[in-house]
Design a protein around this motif. Structure first.
Motif, PDB file in Angstrom:
ATOM      1  N   VAL A  98      -7.486   5.957  15.388  1.00 46.11           N
ATOM      2  CA  VAL A  98      -7.636   7.409  15.387  1.00 46.11           C
ATOM      3  C   VAL A  98      -7.299   8.001  14.026  1.00 46.11           C
ATOM      4  N   THR A  99      -6.448   7.323  13.262  1.00 41.95           N
ATOM      5  CA  THR A  99      -6.153   7.759  11.907  1.00 41.95           C
ATOM      6  C   THR A  99      -5.586   6.590  11.113  1.00 41.95           C
ATOM      7  N   LYS A 100      -5.872   6.621   9.814  1.00 43.13           N
ATOM      8  CA  LYS A 100      -5.398   5.561   8.922  1.00 43.13           C
ATOM      9  C   LYS A 100      -5.267   6.163   7.527  1.00 43.13           C
ATOM     10  N   ALA A 101      -4.187   5.814   6.833  1.00 44.70           N
ATOM     11  CA  ALA A 101      -3.986   6.307   5.469  1.00 44.70           C
ATOM     12  C   ALA A 101      -3.225   5.263   4.670  1.00 44.70           C
ATOM     13  N   THR A 102      -3.485   5.274   3.360  1.00 42.74           N
ATOM     14  CA  THR A 102      -2.830   4.343   2.438  1.00 42.74           C
ATOM     15  C   THR A 102      -2.242   5.119   1.269  1.00 42.74           C
ATOM     16  N   GLY A 103      -1.062   4.692   0.835  1.00 40.28           N
ATOM     17  CA  GLY A 103      -0.443   5.257  -0.365  1.00 40.28           C
ATOM     18  C   GLY A 103      -0.214   6.743  -0.277  1.00 40.28           C
ATOM     19  N   ASP A 104      -0.790   7.489  -1.228  1.00 36.47           N
ATOM     20  CA  ASP A 104      -0.595   8.935  -1.294  1.00 36.47           C
ATOM     21  C   ASP A 104      -1.546   9.734  -0.413  1.00 36.47           C
ATOM     22  N   GLU A 105      -2.463   9.049   0.283  1.00 33.34           N
ATOM     23  CA  GLU A 105      -3.352   9.761   1.201  1.00 33.34           C
ATOM     24  C   GLU A 105      -2.525  10.335   2.353  1.00 33.34           C
ATOM     25  N   PRO A 106      -2.822  11.549   2.768  1.00 26.04           N
ATOM     26  CA  PRO A 106      -2.067  12.088   3.904  1.00 26.04           C
ATOM     27  C   PRO A 106      -2.535  11.449   5.208  1.00 26.04           C
ATOM     28  N   GLY A 137       0.822  -1.211   0.000  1.00 26.27           N
ATOM     29  CA  GLY A 137       0.000   0.000   0.000  1.00 26.27           C
ATOM     30  C   GLY A 137       0.850   1.253   0.000  1.00 26.27           C
ATOM     31  N   PRO A 138       1.718   1.487   0.935  1.00 27.15           N
ATOM     32  CA  PRO A 138       1.643   0.998   2.302  1.00 27.15           C
ATOM     33  C   PRO A 138       0.491   1.667   3.042  1.00 27.15           C
ATOM     34  N   THR A 139       0.064   1.034   4.119  1.00 20.29           N
ATOM     35  CA  THR A 139      -0.999   1.568   4.966  1.00 20.29           C
ATOM     36  C   THR A 139      -0.460   1.751   6.369  1.00 20.29           C
ATOM     37  N   VAL A 140      -0.738   2.904   6.956  1.00 22.45           N
ATOM     38  CA  VAL A 140      -0.341   3.201   8.328  1.00 22.45           C
ATOM     39  C   VAL A 140      -1.611   3.446   9.130  1.00 22.45           C
ATOM     40  N   THR A 141      -1.727   2.731  10.243  1.00 23.92           N
ATOM     41  CA  THR A 141      -2.861   2.882  11.148  1.00 23.92           C
ATOM     42  C   THR A 141      -2.323   3.216  12.530  1.00 23.92           C
ATOM     43  N   ILE A 142      -2.839   4.289  13.124  1.00 21.42           N
ATOM     44  CA  ILE A 142      -2.469   4.657  14.483  1.00 21.42           C
ATOM     45  C   ILE A 142      -3.737   4.547  15.331  1.00 21.42           C
ATOM     46  N   SER A 143      -3.619   3.818  16.435  1.00 21.25           N
ATOM     47  CA  SER A 143      -4.752   3.593  17.329  1.00 21.25           C
ATOM     48  C   SER A 143      -4.411   4.077  18.725  1.00 21.25           C
ATOM     49  N   PHE A 199       0.839  13.747  19.253  1.00 24.78           N
ATOM     50  CA  PHE A 199       1.582  14.890  18.734  1.00 24.78           C
ATOM     51  C   PHE A 199       1.197  15.025  17.267  1.00 24.78           C
ATOM     52  N   PRO A 200       1.291  16.223  16.705  1.00 25.31           N
ATOM     53  CA  PRO A 200       0.958  16.399  15.288  1.00 25.31           C
ATOM     54  C   PRO A 200       1.955  15.659  14.389  1.00 25.31           C
ATOM     55  N   LEU A 201       1.417  14.942  13.422  1.00 26.18           N
ATOM     56  CA  LEU A 201       2.244  14.213  12.463  1.00 26.18           C
ATOM     57  C   LEU A 201       1.484  14.176  11.151  1.00 26.18           C
ATOM     58  N   ASP A 202       2.153  14.576  10.077  1.00 26.91           N
ATOM     59  CA  ASP A 202       1.502  14.620   8.770  1.00 26.91           C
ATOM     60  C   ASP A 202       2.493  14.136   7.716  1.00 26.91           C
ATOM     61  N   PHE A 203       2.188  13.019   7.067  1.00 31.02           N
ATOM     62  CA  PHE A 203       3.016  12.511   5.972  1.00 31.02           C
ATOM     63  C   PHE A 203       2.178  11.565   5.125  1.00 31.02           C
ATOM     64  N   ARG A 204       2.722  11.168   3.998  1.00 30.61           N
ATOM     65  CA  ARG A 204       2.053  10.222   3.105  1.00 30.61           C
ATOM     66  C   ARG A 204       2.726   8.855   3.271  1.00 30.61           C
ATOM     67  N   PRO A 205       1.958   7.796   3.536  1.00 32.03           N
ATOM     68  CA  PRO A 205       2.570   6.474   3.677  1.00 32.03           C
ATOM     69  C   PRO A 205       3.430   6.064   2.478  1.00 32.03           C
ATOM     70  N   ALA A 206       3.076   6.515   1.272  1.00 30.91           N
ATOM     71  CA  ALA A 206       3.869   6.167   0.085  1.00 30.91           C
ATOM     72  C   ALA A 206       5.317   6.636   0.230  1.00 30.91           C
TER      73      ALA A 206
END
Length: 181
Positions: free
Chosen positions: A152-160, A136-142, A167-174
């Motif tokens: 609480v948040t989950k994103a795959t590939g180019d999704e932010p 994907g990759p897929t990142v899931t934070i619980s 703490f604030p964290l913003d990135f694309r799993p890709a």
């Protein structure tokens, strides 16, 4: 992955193994052992550690594989840990020092990463658990919620991936799969 043993392994016996070049974990007296992860796994780990390191507040430290005591005779090695006690110099950290534990799913550890380790981390009251699926990759934070975790948040590939707590964290799993030339 299991090491043949007659009697349950104690934490003292685990510590006496020393550094062997393989990952060893002991869960309720059972010794688990496996070789180092593949290169894709390590690439994801390195990129995610960099992203986390830039995001964590003062008073926290991001580390790669560490010996983490979840309970007596229960030591695991998360792929990434965010500790609230930076600069320590010891062989085993305690669950009370961990703000977030992150596992990168591998074929050989999938049941541990998806089922057993989150349950053990929740039992040990680790506030946040992250799971990275390389495809994907897929990142899931619980976040810890009662006796388990809720996403609480989950994103795959180019999704932010937009995390606000702890703490604030913003990135694309890709970006975790990016290679340098």
């Amino acid at each position: 992955m299991l090491f043949a043993q007659i009697d349950p392994m104690t934490e003292a016996e685990f510590v006496a193994l020393g550094e062997t070049g393989q990952r060893h974990e002991v869960i309720d007296g059972v010794l688990l052992t496996r070789p180092a992860p593949d290169l894709r796994h390590q690439r994801i780990s390195a990129r995610l550690r960099l992203a986390l390191d830039e995001a964590v507040p003062n008073g926290c430290e991001v580390l790669g594989p560490i010996n983490l005591r979840l309970a007596i005779d229960r030591i695991v090695i998360p792929d990434i840990s965010v500790l609230t006690t930076p600069g320590g110099d010891k062989l085993v950290a305690s669950a009370a020092e961990v703000l977030m534990m992150i596992e990168i799913v591998s074929p050989s550890t999938e049941p541990l990463d998806r089922i057993l380790k989150p349950a053990l981390a929740a039992e040990s009251r680790i506030p946040f658990y992250g799971l990275v699926e390389p495809d994907g990759p897929t990142v899931t934070i619980s976040a810890l919620d009662g006796d388990g975790y809720r996403v609480v948040t989950k994103a795959t590939g180019d999704e932010p991936l937009a995390l606000t707590q702890p703490f604030p964290l913003d990135f694309r799993p890709a970006d975790l799969l990016a290679t340098r030339r």
